[in-house]
Design an enzyme around this catalytic site. Structure first.
Site, PDB file in Angstrom:
ATOM      1  N   ASN A 132       0.937  -1.258   0.015  1.00 31.72           N
ATOM      2  CA  ASN A 132       0.411  -0.075   0.145  1.00 31.72           C
ATOM      3  C   ASN A 132       1.002   1.008  -0.299  1.00 31.72           C
ATOM      4  O   ASN A 132       1.136   1.740   0.896  1.00 31.72           O
ATOM      5  CB  ASN A 132      -0.885   0.064   1.345  1.00 31.72           C
ATOM      6  CG  ASN A 132      -2.001   1.357   1.124  1.00 31.72           C
ATOM      7  OD1 ASN A 132      -2.022   2.109   0.210  1.00 31.72           O
ATOM      8  ND2 ASN A 132      -3.002   1.283   2.692  1.00 31.72           N
ATOM      9  N   ARG A 182      -3.182  -1.973  -3.045  1.00 29.34           N
ATOM     10  CA  ARG A 182      -3.949  -1.320  -3.329  1.00 29.34           C
ATOM     11  C   ARG A 182      -3.701   0.227  -4.300  1.00 29.34           C
ATOM     12  O   ARG A 182      -2.822   0.847  -3.864  1.00 29.34           O
ATOM     13  CB  ARG A 182      -3.587  -0.817  -1.918  1.00 29.34           C
ATOM     14  CG  ARG A 182      -4.497  -0.208  -1.493  1.00 29.34           C
ATOM     15  CD  ARG A 182      -5.058   0.391  -0.017  1.00 29.34           C
ATOM     16  NE  ARG A 182      -6.337   1.243   0.045  1.00 29.34           N
ATOM     17  CZ  ARG A 182      -6.725   2.006   0.956  1.00 29.34           C
ATOM     18  NH1 ARG A 182      -5.074   2.483   2.191  1.00 29.34           N
ATOM     19  NH2 ARG A 182      -7.240   2.739   1.148  1.00 29.34           N
ATOM     20  N   HIS A 216     -13.424   2.955   0.743  1.00 31.57           N
ATOM     21  CA  HIS A 216     -12.694   1.309   1.347  1.00 31.57           C
ATOM     22  C   HIS A 216     -13.802   0.408   0.956  1.00 31.57           C
ATOM     23  O   HIS A 216     -13.771   0.163   2.426  1.00 31.57           O
ATOM     24  CB  HIS A 216     -13.669   2.315   2.855  1.00 31.57           C
ATOM     25  CG  HIS A 216     -12.974   3.132   3.482  1.00 31.57           C
ATOM     26  ND1 HIS A 216     -13.650   4.607   3.824  1.00 31.57           N
ATOM     27  CD2 HIS A 216     -11.606   3.726   3.522  1.00 31.57           C
ATOM     28  CE1 HIS A 216     -12.355   5.663   4.847  1.00 31.57           C
ATOM     29  NE2 HIS A 216     -11.412   5.082   4.391  1.00 31.57           N
ATOM     30  N   ARG A 221     -10.529  15.369   7.266  1.00 29.34           N
ATOM     31  CA  ARG A 221     -11.713  16.035   6.407  1.00 29.34           C
ATOM     32  C   ARG A 221     -13.348  16.428   7.210  1.00 29.34           C
ATOM     33  O   ARG A 221     -13.695  15.520   7.789  1.00 29.34           O
ATOM     34  CB  ARG A 221     -11.823  15.125   5.271  1.00 29.34           C
ATOM     35  CG  ARG A 221     -10.767  14.027   4.618  1.00 29.34           C
ATOM     36  CD  ARG A 221     -10.948  13.474   3.313  1.00 29.34           C
ATOM     37  NE  ARG A 221      -9.915  12.681   3.139  1.00 29.34           N
ATOM     38  CZ  ARG A 221      -9.305  11.791   3.440  1.00 29.34           C
ATOM     39  NH1 ARG A 221     -10.985  10.575   3.540  1.00 29.34           N
ATOM     40  NH2 ARG A 221      -8.560  10.800   2.510  1.00 29.34           N
ATOM     41  N   GLU A 276      -7.999  -5.037   5.378  1.00 29.78           N
ATOM     42  CA  GLU A 276      -7.409  -5.207   4.100  1.00 29.78           C
ATOM     43  C   GLU A 276      -6.829  -5.629   3.487  1.00 29.78           C
ATOM     44  O   GLU A 276      -6.529  -5.762   2.275  1.00 29.78           O
ATOM     45  CB  GLU A 276      -8.021  -3.469   3.839  1.00 29.78           C
ATOM     46  CG  GLU A 276      -8.603  -2.627   3.817  1.00 29.78           C
ATOM     47  CD  GLU A 276      -8.977  -1.310   4.636  1.00 29.78           C
ATOM     48  OE1 GLU A 276      -8.127  -1.277   5.635  1.00 29.78           O
ATOM     49  OE2 GLU A 276      -8.836  -0.153   3.291  1.00 29.78           O
TER      50      GLU A 276
END
Ligand code: ADP
Length: 606
Positions: free
Chosen positions: A7, A81, A170, A231, A379
């Site tokens: 990743n 990813r 996600h 965010r 993940e």
């Protein structure tokens, strides 16, 4: 077998070597603070400071160090990813030069992510050049969202010109925890309506109806939706112009503010870390208290909205650093949800401590209709498993039989009681034409379907009679009738709309049963073995000419020894793709389509 999962993010690089079957990790690597004082940290306890900052340098050092450490370990492949897969990718793919090009072309949609993901791919393909590399996209799982959920209400031309739509992110995590939830509940994912709340530094919620993502809170970019670490999540888009005018901030500065200086950090003025916010709120800090309230209020709003979208919910799942660890946030998110059947059990909620061995916890009271679950997301493991699946498919040659395609017109399946009312007690249907599925026939008799907007006459009844009324229409029919019916497999009519239906002897208002049929393939158990699928799997089929096939994703497999091999699509789909009854398709092997043949076969459905 071990898979290297990489990743490559903008400020950190994470890698893990995982056995996709056991889930066991052989080695993990993290390189944080790439922009500042980077250090490589290995799970074996060793660390290496990097002499220079910067992504390229960090990647080179990471991959070289990994190769050295893995000299005695055989890798089967590398999984990458990738944040944005755009319209192009609705599942994992083997990386070729062409795929690299496609990922690069999607960079405008994810300028902070795709270019760095791509650097990781390029560097790893060089370093591990003899291995297969795969891309797993954050957006892919949400490709199944219906158009009404994907579409922003903007001028059509703009949407088309710039590929503006909601993609969602996600996806790997939402899909993984939804699957784990189904296993925990000892049910099939395809029987469940699940809301998954991924609450980490980035936060998003997804509505997963019968295994497919039908809504998610992040949109075209990861900025939309929940309040996150830095965010803002949802804001009034009018704010953008207002802020620019009033504060003189440039577009870039406003964007940076929304992405990096807002959310928990912005509201609290202290931290983007939920632990800090929770501690300060407990000590009376009013800014942190408000940050917490805004965070959980937004989350509750989404849970309520997604329950409405799915017509109910069977399980609500919490995951990610916050979801897995904070009983307070879970409590605030689902307290007073008895009205929708979710009743929290406070003692279990506070007692939950997830571990490697116990990655799932539940915190609902026994009579709660909705299960409340906490599930450890993984993940990296999900990516490793996707790679494993693709590796297994790699050497297969597509010799699968061709599948005849039939375009189904609108039709009705009725119960004895309904037929009695519409046609008279004891009325027997007259066979007009036998259908391809054994024992099934189109009857001479028809009904009239009445919606709030219009009426459709001569809707053919199919026999034999069934235990539930079900009327299958196309999307266009729905608009004509004025009824919003969900896409469902045949027989799944719970929480679907009803309507009035009329026959020569009377009329009935059915409570539910109006559906838009989920495109599907009927096959026998022997054929299912041959195709390597099971009842209610979802597959991809290529239909039409071999040079320009139309790919149908999301095709449901239905297996019964009563069935005859055939794919059913509705009239809208047939018209849009210029496919007629009698065309043929083949099941695609992941990542490529097989040879297609086109042959006319006898028309099968009225
Ligand atoms: P990422 O999205 O980067 O993978 P994580 O899933 O690790 O991030 O989540 C990070 C968030 O989880 C941070 O806001 C952190 O404060 C929060 N977190 C971790 N442990 C706890 C805890 N015990 N209580 C509350 N929040 C926690």
């Amino acid at each position: 077998m071990n898979i290297l999962v990489l990743n490559a993010g903008s400020s950190s690089i994470k890698a893990a070597v995982i056995n996709p079957i056991s889930g066991k990790r052989f080695l993990e690597l993290t390189a944080d603070n790439l922009l500042d004082q980077p250090t490589l940290q290995f799970s074996d306890g060793t660390t290496t400071p990097l002499s220079k900052t910067g992504h390229e340098h960090a990647l080179k050092v990471c991959l070289t160090a990994l190769e050295e450490k893995l000299s005695d370990t055989k890798l089967a492949g590398v999984g990458h990813r990738v944040v944005h897969g755009g319209e192009a990718f609705d599942g994992p793919v083997r990386i070729t030069d062409e795929v690299e090009g496609q990922i690069a072309a999607l960079s405008p949609l994810a300028p902070l992510h795709n270019p760095v993901n791509l650097s990781g791919i390029r560097a790893a393909r060089k370093q591990f050049s003899d291995l297969d590399h795969f891309a797993i996209f954050d957006t892919a799982f949400h490709q199944s969202m219906p158009r009404r959920a994907k579409t922003y209400a903007l001028p059509k031309e703009l949407i088309e010109q710039y590929g503006i739509r909601r993609y969602g992110f996600h996806g790997t995590s939402h899909q993984y925890v939804a699957q784990r939830a189904a296993e925990y509940l000892q049910n099939d994912l395809r029987n469940l309506r699940i809301i998954t709340c991924h609450l980490g530094n980035g936060c998003s919620v997804a509505a997963i109806e019968f295994g497919r993502s039908v809504e998610t809170s992040m949109g075209m970019t990861p900025l939309e939706g929940l309040v996150m670490g830095t965010r803002s999540g949802d804001i009034d888009p009018g704010l953008f112009a207002y802020l620019r005018e009033q504060s003189g901030l440039s577009t870039n500065e406003v964007e940076t503010m929304l992405n990096r200086e807002s959310g928990l950090l912005g509201l609290s003025g202290k931290s983007n870390d939920m632990r800090t916010i929770l501690a300060a709120a407990t000590n009376g800090d009013p800014d942190c208290q408000l940050a917490l309230q805004v965070f959980t209020h937004r989350l509750r709003k989404y849970i309520g909205a997604y329950t409405a979208v799915m017509g109910g919910v069977d399980a609500i799942v919490f995951t990610g650093g916050i979801g897995e660890n904070s009983a307070v946030i879970r409590h605030r998110a689902v307290q007073r949800m008895d009205y929708l059947g979710a009743v929290i059990y406070e003692e279990s909620n506070t007692a939950i401590q997830l571990t490697e061995d116990q990655p799932v916890g539940e915190f609902h009271v026994r009579h709660s209709r909705v299960s409340l679950l906490v599930i450890k997301t993984d993940e990296q493991l999900a990516i490793a498993r996707d790679c494993h699946k693709l590796l297994e498919k790699a050497d297969e040659v597509n010799t699968l039989p061709v599948i005849p395609v039939a375009v189904s017109a609108r039709h009705a399946h009725l119960t004895r009681a309904t037929l009695d009312t519409l046609y008279g007690v004891g009325y027997e249907l007259t066979v007009k034409k036998w259908l391809s599925q054994p024992g099934q026939f189109a009857a001479e008799e028809t009904i009239t379907v009445v919606g709030p907007r219009n009426t459709i006459e001569r809707v053919r009844i199919l026999g034999p009679l069934r235990s539930k009324d079900q009327i299958e229409v196309s999307r266009t029919d729905e608009f004509f009738l004025g009824i919003d019916a969900p896409i469902r497999e045949s027989g799944k009519v719970a929480n679907t709309p009803g309507c009035k239906i009329i026959g020569p002897a009377g009329s009935v208002t059915i409570k539910d049963g109006l559906i838009c049929a989920w495109r599907h393939i009927h096959m026998t158990p022997a054929e299912a073995i041959q195709f390597g699928v099971q009842d209610r799997d979802v597959v991809e089929v290529a239909v039409g000419s071999p040079d320009r096939p139309v790919i149908f994703g999301n095709v449901l497999i239905r297996v019964s020894d009563q069935y005859k091999l055939e794919m059913h699509i509705d009239t809208d789909e047939g018209n849009a793709a210029e496919i007629n009854t009698g065309d043929e398709g083949v099941l695609t092997l992941t990542g490529r389509t097989g040879t297609l043949r086109k042959r006319r076969v006898e028309n099968r459905v009225v």
